[in-house]
Write a protein that holds these residues in place. Structure first.
Motif, mmCIF file in Angstrom:
data_model
loop_
_atom_site.group_PDB
_atom_site.id
_atom_site.type_symbol
_atom_site.label_atom_id
_atom_site.label_comp_id
_atom_site.label_asym_id
_atom_site.label_seq_id
_atom_site.Cartn_x
_atom_site.Cartn_y
_atom_site.Cartn_z
ATOM 1 N N LEU A 61 -75.729 47.985 83.205
ATOM 2 C CA LEU A 61 -74.456 47.848 83.697
ATOM 3 C C LEU A 61 -74.314 46.562 84.854
ATOM 4 C CD1 LEU A 61 -73.375 51.371 84.516
ATOM 5 C CD2 LEU A 61 -72.438 49.779 82.903
ATOM 6 N N ASP A 62 -75.590 46.435 85.524
ATOM 7 C CA ASP A 62 -75.291 45.353 86.231
ATOM 8 C C ASP A 62 -75.384 43.942 85.687
ATOM 9 O OD1 ASP A 62 -75.673 46.928 88.476
ATOM 10 O OD2 ASP A 62 -77.663 46.768 88.380
ATOM 11 N N GLN A 63 -76.167 43.815 84.643
ATOM 12 C CA GLN A 63 -76.076 42.852 83.691
ATOM 13 C C GLN A 63 -74.678 42.435 83.136
ATOM 14 O OE1 GLN A 63 -79.448 42.029 81.300
ATOM 15 N NE2 GLN A 63 -80.980 42.795 82.601
ATOM 16 N N LEU A 64 -74.252 43.444 82.625
ATOM 17 C CA LEU A 64 -73.066 43.063 81.993
ATOM 18 C C LEU A 64 -72.090 42.626 82.937
ATOM 19 C CD1 LEU A 64 -72.671 46.038 79.530
ATOM 20 C CD2 LEU A 64 -72.885 43.839 79.221
ATOM 21 N N LEU A 65 -71.864 43.470 84.236
ATOM 22 C CA LEU A 65 -71.323 42.906 85.209
ATOM 23 C C LEU A 65 -71.567 41.703 85.741
ATOM 24 C CD1 LEU A 65 -69.022 44.475 87.078
ATOM 25 C CD2 LEU A 65 -70.676 45.161 88.594
ATOM 26 N N MET A 66 -72.525 41.160 85.834
ATOM 27 C CA MET A 66 -72.670 39.713 86.359
ATOM 28 C C MET A 66 -72.251 38.805 85.280
ATOM 29 S SD MET A 66 -73.967 40.381 89.665
ATOM 30 C CE MET A 66 -74.608 38.848 89.767
ATOM 31 N N ALA A 67 -72.423 39.151 83.990
ATOM 32 C CA ALA A 67 -72.250 38.093 82.926
ATOM 33 C C ALA A 67 -70.818 38.159 82.745
ATOM 34 C CB ALA A 67 -72.986 38.332 81.660
ATOM 35 N N CYS A 68 -70.010 39.056 82.565
ATOM 36 C CA CYS A 68 -68.619 38.939 82.073
ATOM 37 C C CYS A 68 -67.650 38.813 83.419
ATOM 38 C CB CYS A 68 -68.390 40.304 81.524
ATOM 39 S SG CYS A 68 -69.712 40.483 80.142
ATOM 40 N N HIS A 69 -67.028 37.663 83.563
ATOM 41 C CA HIS A 69 -66.094 37.388 84.511
ATOM 42 C C HIS A 69 -64.753 37.255 83.774
ATOM 43 C CE1 HIS A 69 -68.900 36.646 88.234
ATOM 44 N NE2 HIS A 69 -69.459 37.256 87.467
ATOM 45 N N CYS A 70 -63.999 38.021 83.678
ATOM 46 C CA CYS A 70 -62.822 37.858 82.961
ATOM 47 C C CYS A 70 -61.801 38.769 83.311
ATOM 48 C CB CYS A 70 -62.966 37.989 81.538
ATOM 49 S SG CYS A 70 -63.536 39.529 80.869
ATOM 50 N N GLN A 71 -60.477 38.833 82.714
ATOM 51 C CA GLN A 71 -59.686 39.601 83.237
ATOM 52 C C GLN A 71 -59.389 41.278 83.016
ATOM 53 O OE1 GLN A 71 -55.848 37.931 82.025
ATOM 54 N NE2 GLN A 71 -56.140 36.034 83.250
ATOM 55 N N SER A 72 -60.302 41.251 81.892
ATOM 56 C CA SER A 72 -60.573 42.671 81.501
ATOM 57 C C SER A 72 -61.758 43.459 82.109
ATOM 58 C CB SER A 72 -61.102 42.627 79.804
ATOM 59 O OG SER A 72 -60.076 42.045 78.994
ATOM 60 N N ILE A 73 -62.248 42.825 83.489
ATOM 61 C CA ILE A 73 -63.390 43.502 83.722
ATOM 62 C C ILE A 73 -62.958 44.760 84.561
ATOM 63 C CG2 ILE A 73 -63.304 42.239 85.955
ATOM 64 C CD1 ILE A 73 -66.466 42.054 85.818
ATOM 65 N N ASN A 74 -61.530 44.661 84.975
ATOM 66 C CA ASN A 74 -61.213 45.759 85.765
ATOM 67 C C ASN A 74 -61.771 47.032 85.298
ATOM 68 O OD1 ASN A 74 -60.037 44.357 87.965
ATOM 69 N ND2 ASN A 74 -58.048 43.935 87.022
ATOM 70 N N LEU A 75 -61.102 47.623 83.966
ATOM 71 C CA LEU A 75 -61.516 48.885 83.546
ATOM 72 C C LEU A 75 -63.150 49.136 83.314
ATOM 73 C CD1 LEU A 75 -59.132 48.783 80.561
ATOM 74 C CD2 LEU A 75 -58.656 50.005 82.563
ATOM 75 N N PHE A 76 -63.519 47.936 83.227
ATOM 76 C CA PHE A 76 -65.210 48.305 83.268
ATOM 77 C C PHE A 76 -65.444 48.374 84.685
ATOM 78 C CE2 PHE A 76 -69.432 46.296 83.799
ATOM 79 C CZ PHE A 76 -70.026 46.926 82.642
ATOM 80 N N VAL A 77 -65.011 47.861 85.533
ATOM 81 C CA VAL A 77 -65.526 48.222 86.879
ATOM 82 C C VAL A 77 -65.244 49.687 87.450
ATOM 83 C CG1 VAL A 77 -64.902 47.816 89.511
ATOM 84 C CG2 VAL A 77 -65.203 45.905 87.869
ATOM 85 N N GLU A 78 -64.061 50.341 86.642
ATOM 86 C CA GLU A 78 -63.886 51.802 86.963
ATOM 87 C C GLU A 78 -65.143 52.717 86.406
ATOM 88 O OE1 GLU A 78 -61.506 52.883 88.751
ATOM 89 O OE2 GLU A 78 -60.942 50.705 89.085
ATOM 90 N N SER A 79 -65.607 52.230 85.315
ATOM 91 C CA SER A 79 -66.714 53.063 84.825
ATOM 92 C C SER A 79 -67.995 52.538 85.729
ATOM 93 C CB SER A 79 -66.948 52.672 83.267
ATOM 94 O OG SER A 79 -65.804 52.790 82.656
ATOM 95 N N PHE A 80 -67.910 51.347 86.151
ATOM 96 C CA PHE A 80 -69.420 51.029 86.987
ATOM 97 C C PHE A 80 -69.249 51.857 88.175
ATOM 98 C CE2 PHE A 80 -70.999 48.451 90.590
ATOM 99 C CZ PHE A 80 -72.203 48.245 90.182
ATOM 100 N N LEU A 81 -68.119 51.932 88.837
ATOM 101 C CA LEU A 81 -67.810 52.382 90.251
ATOM 102 C C LEU A 81 -68.074 54.223 89.880
ATOM 103 C CD1 LEU A 81 -64.990 50.395 91.931
ATOM 104 C CD2 LEU A 81 -67.537 50.436 92.355
ATOM 105 N N LYS A 82 -67.618 54.473 88.588
ATOM 106 C CA LYS A 82 -67.836 55.969 88.743
ATOM 107 C C LYS A 82 -69.285 56.377 88.660
ATOM 108 C CE LYS A 82 -66.540 59.597 85.410
ATOM 109 N NZ LYS A 82 -65.948 59.762 83.995
#
Length: 803
Positions: A61-82
């Motif tokens: 999750l950390d690697q995907l988060l650091m690599a992907c900087h785009c507008q669609s990251i918001n939904l992914f962040v929700e999963s990450f924060l969960k």
């Protein structure tokens, strides 16, 4: 699934992880589904206690988060924060630390688009709870607390610049974040002394909770805008109150040093205003608590010197002066509410005195941050607060009585000493207006020796503009100096403004110096301070006319010490002689007139041989030596004739030198003195009575002669002295005594048929007989003149009679 190995100890499968990362970057719309699947698998692994796979999932999750900087990251962040939340809720310290580290990485990412639907309330609460961890193992407890501090730092970084996020500066968040940081800052102080060795300390300091906490606290305050300062400081005040940390002072001072150095300089006055308000709120708390707040104010004011203490400068001093007055009342009454009930707190006088000294130091610290013009306003403000006996008090009256008034006078004058310390100005007239100098000089005539000494110290600070004051501190050294250049005095040419100042206020200063030497209660400190004042006047503000007046004043002081009419103790007479000798030795070398210097040095040499008790080296010591009675001859005295002759040959005004100095009232003093109203009322009293009895003009002239208001220019010096004594008597005596004395004088001089017996008869005339009309008389129908009664508002009175 391919990124998870069969054995969790092998770690993340890097090749497959690179493929997954490339796929996520190529198809950003799939990122949220990837995050949801990883989140689901991680939850399952946590429930099954498969912590190795949990760590692998978080790393992915950390690697995907650091690599992907785009507008669609918001939904992914929700999963990450969960998933981070899932880890923080775990009881395992390792999972809590793992979740915190992932959140910190996420907090350092700058997202392209803000998210308005995220909530960080849970993270604030959980990280704050971790900061207070009480885990049994100290090493693990330290790691958990540090993780909590890092988490709070991440929350602040993530939310402080995001306008769509819930405001992190709200009290509900600040009341959790700030106390958590202060708790670790305080607990670190207690364990700081337990570091194993200096060599190991340098390595551990980088990982210590104290350093991390302070860094986080500074970052939080540094991000605070103008409207957020209050919300950030209020929890600090509450924490210090709840844990009784004001009394120790050390931790409170450290906290506010961090605050003052971290916030923007233009916001410093907001912190100071909050401290002042907190001081008012604790007015009835113990003296140690109030002293702690004042000490913090002292440190904060020193740091705020580069910025500003705010637009409400006088409000700062008003609050401090009010606390000073309350402390005096508490000390004298013994309780906070003025009563002596059993339930009231016991007040310790020494703690109140420590508080008073702290307030005075704080006033001086604030004053030192102000420019000259504002400091002059503060001086006037404090002077207006000093209570004068018999006059309406500016400060609220209390039950402490005369002793409370005296203590307030002393405390406020001590405050003025602090405010005027280091005060320098080029124009004495504007910096020291009559509205300040005249009331200050009036306190130099009080009977209290402490008040008089404080007034002299204030004058020294105001007049000393070239730091010459320390060079006059030791009178014993000045008397033995044959070459004044060793003192290295800084002397500038007297400016036009200085000349105007001395023309306006010189006679007042001379008179108060003379009367200060005349006081029986004056001691060693008084005479040493008076000498320093004479020396500073000679160096800072002296022209040829002032030098002549100062020499005349010194000779008048010698005559005062020789006078048998004055009831001065022997020590005071010796002290005055020593003061005159030291000053004339100074002024003769400043004038550089050889004949003048020769006469002064001859007299000093004779005194050293025959009368050492007339010199400072024998008088101004711990065990002074002087004779019980003095019969002095001319050889040990400074002769006015020789001084006049020597200075007259050098161009000095011989007429002024030959005229003995007699202290007199200046016209300005007569107009501004409050007690002159008694003299004026007495004079009007007799003028009014004379209209009923048709007293002759000669009688009125005699009455006016007995009640002089100002001295005429051409009158004899002895007559001036007698008139001065009469005026002093009328200034100090109460009105009833003056009225009775005037009645006696009138009965002696006015013929018997015009005399009146008692005051009651006079007042009965006022009550039952209409006053004379300025418009004259009218004739009655029978040819007799009859007084016409005119209403008071139509009468025309002389200007001096109108108040």
């Amino acid at each position: 699934d391919n990124i998870f190995p069969e054995d969790p100890e092998d770690g993340l499968v890097k090749a497959n992880m690179e493929k997954l990362t490339f796929y996520a970057l190529s198809a950003p719309e799939k990122l949220d589904r990837i995050g949801a699947y990883l989140s689901e698998r991680l939850s399952r692994d946590v429930a099954r206690h498969r912590y190795g796979y949990v760590c692998i999932a978080m790393e992915a999750l950390d690697q995907l988060l650091m690599a992907c900087h785009c507008q669609s990251i918001n939904l992914f962040v929700e999963s990450f924060l969960k998933m981070v939340r899932k880890l923080l809720e775990s009881d395992k310290p390792s999972l809590q630390i793992l979740g915190t580290n992932s959140f910190v990485k996420f907090a350092n990412i700058e997202e392209d688009t803000p998210s308005y639907h995220r909530s960080y309330d849970f993270f604030v609460s959980r990280f704050s709870e971790m900061c207070h961890s009480g885990y049994e193992d100290p090493d693990i407890r330290t790691k958990i607390r540090m993780a909590g501090i890092k988490g709070l730092q991440g929350v602040v970084r993530k939310t402080v610049n995001d306008e769509l996020q819930a405001n992190i500066w709200d009290p509900q968040h600040m009341d959790k974040i700030v106390p958590s940081l202060l708790f670790n800052l305080q607990s670190g102080e207690r364990t700081e002394s337990r570091s194993p060795s200096p060599l190991q300390a340098s390595e551990k300091e980088k990982e210590s909770p104290v350093e991390l906490t302070e860094r986080c606290f500074r970052e939080l305050l540094g991000r605070a805008a103008y409207g957020n300062i209050k919300n950030a400081v209020t929890p600090v005040l509450m924490h210090l109150d709840n844990h009784s940390l004001w009394e120790g002072k050390t931790f409170a001072v450290r906290c506010f040093k961090i605050i003052m150095y971290s916030i923007q300089s233009q916001h410093s006055h907001l912190v100071i205003q909050q401290l002042l308000g907190h001081l008012d709120a604790n007015s009835k708390n113990s003296a140690t608590v109030r002293a702690g707040i004042v000490e913090v104010l002292l440190e904060a004011a020193a740091i705020a010197a580069s910025g500003s203490v705010g637009p409400t400068v006088l409000e700062v001093f008003n609050t401090l002066l009010r606390q000073l007055r309350l402390s005096v009342d508490y000390e004298l009454t013994g309780s906070y509410d003025g009563s002596t009930n059993i339930g009231t707190k016991i007040i310790k006088a020494h703690e109140e005195r420590q508080l008073q000294e702290a307030v005075i130091r704080t006033i001086g610290s604030f004053a030192n941050t102000l420019p000259t013009y504002q400091r002059s306003e503060v001086m006037l403000f404090i002077m207006g607060k000093i209570p004068v006996p018999g006059i309406h008090l500016t400060l609220p009256s209390s039950d402490s009585g005369p002793e409370g008034t005296r203590m307030i006078q002393v405390m406020l004058l001590k405050s003025l000493v602090q405010v005027t310390a280091g005060f320098q100005t080029t124009n004495m007239l504007t910096a020291l207006p009559s509205s300040f100098l005249e009331p200050l000089l009036s306190f130099s005539l009080t009977e209290d020796p402490e008040v008089r000494l404080l007034v002299l110290q204030i004058l020294l600070s105001l007049i000393d503009r070239h730091e010459n004051r320390p060079k006059f501190a030791n009178m014993r050294c000045v008397i033995v100096i044959s070459d004044i250049s060793v003192l290295k005095l800084k002397v500038d040419k007297c400016s036009r403004q200085d000349n105007l100042f001395m023309k306006k206020h010189g006679q007042q200063l001379y008179r108060h110096i003379y009367l200060g030497c005349k006081e029986e209660s004056s001691g060693r400190e008084h005479y040493e301070t008076l000498f320093a004042l004479l020396g500073l006047l000679s160096v800072e503000l002296a022209n040829e006319e002032v030098v002549v007046d100062l020499i005349r004043l010194a000779l008048a002081l010698q005559d005062l010490a020789l006078s048998t009419d004055e009831a001065l103790p022997v020590y005071n007479r010796c002290a005055v002689h020593a003061l005159v000798a030291a000053y004339l030795n100074l002024i003769c070398q400043l004038t550089t007139v050889p004949a003048f210097c020769q006469h002064i040095h001859e007299v000093i040499e004779v005194r050293q041989k025959e009368s050492p008790y007339l010199l400072p080296e024998a008088v101004f010591v711990d065990s002074p030596k002087y004779v019980p009675a003095m019969y002095l001859e001319g050889s040990v005295l400074f002769l006015q004739s020789k001084i006049t002759e020597s200075l007259g040959g050098s161009g000095y005004n011989t007429e002024r030198l030959a005229t003995p100095y007699v202290p007199q009232y200046t016209g300005k003093e007569s107009k501004t003195s409050r007690s002159d109203a008694k003299v004026l009322i007495s004079l009007v009293f007799f003028v009014y009575i004379s209209s009923f009895f048709h007293v002759t003009v000669h009688t009125l002239h005699y009455i006016a002669f007995c009640l002089p208001l100002v001295d005429s220019v051409g009158m004899e010096e002895q007559e001036r002295e007698r008139r001065r004594q009469v005026v002093e008597k009328f200034q100090k005596a109460p009105f009833e005594e003056i009225a009775a004395h005037c009645v006696i004088l009138t009965n002696r001089r006015i013929p018997a048929f015009l005399c009146f017996g008692t005051n009651s008869f006079v007042f009965s005339l006022f009550l039952f007989r209409p006053p004379p009309s300025p418009s004259g008389t009218i004739s009655s129908g029978y040819g007799q003149s009859q007084s016409r009664s005119v209403p008071i508002y139509e009468m025309k009175f002389p200007d001096l009679c109108v108040y």
